[in-house]
Design a protein around this motif. Structure first.
Motif, PDB file in Angstrom:
ATOM      1  N   UNK A 199      -4.578   4.336   9.553  1.00 48.72           N
ATOM      2  CA  UNK A 199      -4.644   3.139  10.392  1.00 48.72           C
ATOM      3  C   UNK A 199      -3.675   3.165  11.567  1.00 48.72           C
ATOM      4  N   UNK A 200      -2.798   4.160  11.640  1.00 45.80           N
ATOM      5  CA  UNK A 200      -1.751   4.175  12.668  1.00 45.80           C
ATOM      6  C   UNK A 200      -2.366   4.370  14.054  1.00 45.80           C
ATOM      7  N   UNK A 201      -2.143   3.449  14.988  1.00 47.77           N
ATOM      8  CA  UNK A 201      -2.737   3.563  16.326  1.00 47.77           C
ATOM      9  C   UNK A 201      -2.237   4.784  17.083  1.00 47.77           C
ATOM     10  N   UNK A 202      -3.077   5.254  17.982  1.00 48.08           N
ATOM     11  CA  UNK A 202      -2.659   6.344  18.868  1.00 48.08           C
ATOM     12  C   UNK A 202      -1.441   5.888  19.678  1.00 48.08           C
ATOM     13  N   UNK A 203      -0.515   6.776  19.880  1.00 48.22           N
ATOM     14  CA  UNK A 203       0.609   6.465  20.743  1.00 48.22           C
ATOM     15  C   UNK A 203       1.657   5.565  20.148  1.00 48.22           C
ATOM     16  N   UNK A 204       1.638   5.357  18.825  1.00 50.06           N
ATOM     17  CA  UNK A 204       2.676   4.536  18.200  1.00 50.06           C
ATOM     18  C   UNK A 204       4.050   5.165  18.436  1.00 50.06           C
ATOM     19  N   UNK A 205       5.008   4.324  18.795  1.00 45.03           N
ATOM     20  CA  UNK A 205       6.368   4.826  19.000  1.00 45.03           C
ATOM     21  C   UNK A 205       7.089   5.017  17.673  1.00 45.03           C
ATOM     22  N   UNK A 206       6.749   4.169  16.685  1.00 43.52           N
ATOM     23  CA  UNK A 206       7.381   4.238  15.365  1.00 43.52           C
ATOM     24  C   UNK A 206       6.335   3.965  14.289  1.00 43.52           C
ATOM     25  N   UNK A 207       6.517   4.603  13.149  1.00 46.12           N
ATOM     26  CA  UNK A 207       5.723   4.314  11.964  1.00 46.12           C
ATOM     27  C   UNK A 207       6.650   4.108  10.781  1.00 46.12           C
ATOM     28  N   UNK A 208       6.415   3.058  10.008  1.00 49.58           N
ATOM     29  CA  UNK A 208       7.254   2.752   8.847  1.00 49.58           C
ATOM     30  C   UNK A 208       6.343   2.703   7.622  1.00 49.58           C
ATOM     31  N   UNK A 209       6.631   3.553   6.639  1.00 49.93           N
ATOM     32  CA  UNK A 209       5.724   3.697   5.498  1.00 49.93           C
ATOM     33  C   UNK A 209       6.483   3.556   4.179  1.00 49.93           C
ATOM     34  N   UNK A 210       5.953   2.674   3.348  1.00 57.42           N
ATOM     35  CA  UNK A 210       6.491   2.471   2.004  1.00 57.42           C
ATOM     36  C   UNK A 210       5.830   3.459   1.054  1.00 57.42           C
ATOM     37  N   UNK A 211       6.629   4.039   0.158  1.00 59.35           N
ATOM     38  CA  UNK A 211       6.110   4.970  -0.833  1.00 59.35           C
ATOM     39  C   UNK A 211       6.622   4.581  -2.212  1.00 59.35           C
ATOM     40  N   UNK A 212       5.722   4.503  -3.178  1.00 59.82           N
ATOM     41  CA  UNK A 212       6.093   4.138  -4.536  1.00 59.82           C
ATOM     42  C   UNK A 212       5.677   5.210  -5.523  1.00 59.82           C
ATOM     43  N   UNK A 213       6.123   5.063  -6.756  1.00 59.57           N
ATOM     44  CA  UNK A 213       5.752   6.034  -7.789  1.00 59.57           C
ATOM     45  C   UNK A 213       6.068   5.445  -9.150  1.00 59.57           C
ATOM     46  N   UNK A 214       5.370   5.945 -10.175  1.00 62.53           N
ATOM     47  CA  UNK A 214       5.784   5.660 -11.549  1.00 62.53           C
ATOM     48  C   UNK A 214       5.766   6.902 -12.427  1.00 62.53           C
ATOM     49  N   UNK A 215       5.605   8.070 -11.788  1.00 62.72           N
ATOM     50  CA  UNK A 215       5.708   9.341 -12.501  1.00 62.72           C
ATOM     51  C   UNK A 215       6.344  10.374 -11.577  1.00 62.72           C
ATOM     52  N   UNK A 216       7.044  11.322 -12.158  1.00 63.94           N
ATOM     53  CA  UNK A 216       7.647  12.404 -11.386  1.00 63.94           C
ATOM     54  C   UNK A 216       6.563  13.170 -10.632  1.00 63.94           C
ATOM     55  N   UNK A 264       0.856  -1.185   0.000  1.00 61.68           N
ATOM     56  CA  UNK A 264       0.000   0.000   0.000  1.00 61.68           C
ATOM     57  C   UNK A 264       0.895   1.239   0.000  1.00 61.68           C
ATOM     58  N   UNK A 265       1.355   1.607  -1.202  1.00 66.35           N
ATOM     59  CA  UNK A 265       2.379   2.655  -1.270  1.00 66.35           C
ATOM     60  C   UNK A 265       2.041   3.779  -2.244  1.00 66.35           C
ATOM     61  N   UNK A 266       0.770   3.862  -2.701  1.00 69.70           N
ATOM     62  CA  UNK A 266       0.435   4.879  -3.694  1.00 69.70           C
ATOM     63  C   UNK A 266      -0.449   5.966  -3.098  1.00 69.70           C
ATOM     64  N   UNK A 267      -1.118   6.743  -3.956  1.00 77.47           N
ATOM     65  CA  UNK A 267      -1.878   7.901  -3.502  1.00 77.47           C
ATOM     66  C   UNK A 267      -3.084   7.519  -2.648  1.00 77.47           C
ATOM     67  N   UNK A 268      -3.510   6.267  -2.694  1.00 75.27           N
ATOM     68  CA  UNK A 268      -4.574   5.772  -1.820  1.00 75.27           C
ATOM     69  C   UNK A 268      -3.988   4.967  -0.670  1.00 75.27           C
ATOM     70  N   UNK A 269      -3.016   4.122  -0.959  1.00 77.59           N
ATOM     71  CA  UNK A 269      -2.446   3.248   0.058  1.00 77.59           C
ATOM     72  C   UNK A 269      -1.722   3.988   1.164  1.00 77.59           C
ATOM     73  N   UNK A 270      -1.023   5.064   0.832  1.00 79.90           N
ATOM     74  CA  UNK A 270      -0.271   5.804   1.858  1.00 79.90           C
ATOM     75  C   UNK A 270      -1.212   6.489   2.848  1.00 79.90           C
ATOM     76  N   UNK A 271      -2.219   7.269   2.405  1.00 80.61           N
ATOM     77  CA  UNK A 271      -3.117   7.852   3.399  1.00 80.61           C
ATOM     78  C   UNK A 271      -3.894   6.800   4.193  1.00 80.61           C
ATOM     79  N   UNK A 272      -4.244   5.665   3.558  1.00 82.57           N
ATOM     80  CA  UNK A 272      -4.893   4.590   4.297  1.00 82.57           C
ATOM     81  C   UNK A 272      -3.989   4.072   5.398  1.00 82.57           C
ATOM     82  N   UNK A 273      -2.716   3.847   5.074  1.00 81.78           N
ATOM     83  CA  UNK A 273      -1.768   3.334   6.061  1.00 81.78           C
ATOM     84  C   UNK A 273      -1.560   4.336   7.189  1.00 81.78           C
TER      85      UNK A 273
END
Length: 463
Positions: A147-164, A135-144
């Protein structure tokens, strides 16, 4: 059930109107993935409209919905549900007080994201959030993000692209404290023309760095200067990683480990660490160095990260190793069916050459989005196949015709039009003691071949 969002918070974040109070514990935009307590975001798609599935989502347990047309269920009414999801993701990021890491690259970003999650979670279990699947595109990133729980100590997010420009928008939503570029390869080169242009687009990830943030870049990349120049403009600190001793995080020594992994001695700016990478291959050593650089950058526990890398299982479609029953024993199947580009093909073929096996078989599917370089880059796989000691190959898809021509007379192979044709071929061909690599672009559908081999094994177990 832990509350993720109240209807009041969702309305405040999105500017929507609440039909009735509710609280949710998760977020989904695919009705098939809805579970008890979820918020269902009904969005128009390319072929259908999510509003058609609102009733189904509530039947599966949804507690509320974001909609752009009123429905007979608790909901937040907004003008644009896609924009509302993005707003909710931004609100989630705003309330997060921990550290965030962004990951991109042409090769290895999902594996690196998963390894980072395990490395951080090993020290602080249950406090680390990451994007799931790809889930790394214009929909997957905001969804991820949403979904981030309150109080998370760390968040790791993948981001992809196929256009500048795509990563620039995504990274400003994620706002990472550390941003990784794993490697640059001619993936999506159809849309860019050159690898240098791909590197420039990947470097957009640094534009969203938080003040004081760290950029993490591959020292061994031929495009390191492009990445470094961009990183310097946005990062307070730049860390390089790689096999060269000149990298900030480097592998001083690598030794093959029992079971196919690698024992690594790594040097970091403030420490030296010996650890095992369970996943086999030089590309995984590189990924592990990027993970350590990120853990160090956000103040994580390096020793725990080393333990996690030793325990990391293979990911389905991205290196998972399976034993498949055949007459007289078993064959090893290496599942790299999710994606492929020339760099990742070469890396996995090199690792195949290191496998102890009676025969090495490569089932390779076409690589997509290579544009006018497709024929050249497919034919160029002949050398890595030879270097990897491939004894027999099954080439899948029309894109593989140039490679078939290049292999003529060099090794036994079969060229088939599609995955359906490859399945009975490998089921007939495979023998005990084989090591079989399965790799291709996701659109080729080689995951169906993996599923067929697994099913054959299950059926054999019942007999």
């Amino acid at each position: 059930m832990s509350e993720l969002w109240s209807s009041h918070e969702i309305a405040e974040a999105t500017g929507g109107a609440v039909s009735a109070p509710f609280a949710v514990s998760g977020v989904a935009f695919d009705s098939r993935e809805v579970t008890d307590g979820d918020l269902f975001v009904a969005m128009p798609g390319e072929t259908t409209d999510g509003h058609r599935f609102v009733d189904k989502a509530f039947a599966q347990g949804a507690a509320g919905a974001i909609v752009s047309q009123a429905v007979d269920h608790p909901h937040i009414l907004v003008p644009d549900s896609a924009a509302a999801l993005e707003a909710l993701g931004k609100a989630s990021r705003k309330r997060m007080t921990g550290k965030v890491i962004g990951v991109t690259g042409s090769v290895g970003k999902t594996g690196t994201k998963e390894a980072l999650f395990l490395a951080l979670d090993r020290a602080e279990p249950g406090t680390v959030h990451r994007s799931v699947k790809s889930y790394n595109n214009h929909v997957g990133v905001p969804l991820s993000l949403a979904r981030m729980p309150r109080g998370s100590a760390f968040g790791v997010f993948e981001m992809g692209m196929n256009h500048a420009g795509e990563l620039a928008a995504l990274t400003r939503q994620v706002r990472p404290h550390a941003a990784i570029v794993t490697a640059i390869a001619p993936a999506h080169i159809e849309f860019f023309g050159t690898e240098a242009k791909i590197a420039e687009a990947k470097a957009e990830i640094f534009e969203g760095l938080e003040p004081g943030g760290t950029a993490i870049i591959p020292y061994d990349s031929p495009h390191v200067a492009i990445l470094y120049n961009k990183a310097e403009r946005h990062a307070a600190r730049v860390l390089t990683f790689g096999m060269s001793p000149d990298a900030d995080v480097c592998a001083l020594e690598t030794v093959p480990a029992p079971g196919g992994g690698t024992l690594v001695t790594a040097r970091l700016p403030q420490a030296e660490l010996c650890f095992t990478v369970a996943a086999p291959g030089d590309h995984w050593v590189s990924n592990a160095l990027a993970v350590l650089a990120a853990v160090e950058a956000v103040g994580g526990d390096l020793a725990a990260a080393g333990l996690a890398l030793a325990e990391m299982p293979g990911l389905p479609g991205r290196g998972e190793r399976r034993s498949v029953a055949v007459a007289g024993g078993a064959a090893l199947v290496i599942d790299e069916s999710y994606n492929a580009n020339p760099l990742s093909m070469a890396a996995t073929l090199k690792q195949l050459g290191r496998e102890t096996a009676d025969r090495r078989i490569a089932i390779l599917g076409g690589m997509r989005e290579l544009g006018d370089r497709s024929a050249e880059l497919h034919a160029g796989l002949a050398a890595p196949m030879s270097d990897g000691g491939v004894d027999y190959a099954i080439l899948v898809g029309a894109e593989m015709a140039p490679l078939a021509d290049a292999l003529a007379g060099a090794m036994p192979y079969a060229h088939v039009p599609d995955t359906a044709s490859a399945i009975p071929l490998i089921q007939t061909e495979m023998r005990a003691g084989d090591a079989i690599l399965v790799k291709g672009s996701n659109g080729i559908g080689l995951s169906r071949l993996i599923a067929a081999l697994e099913q054959a094994t299950r059926d054999g177990d019942k007999n």
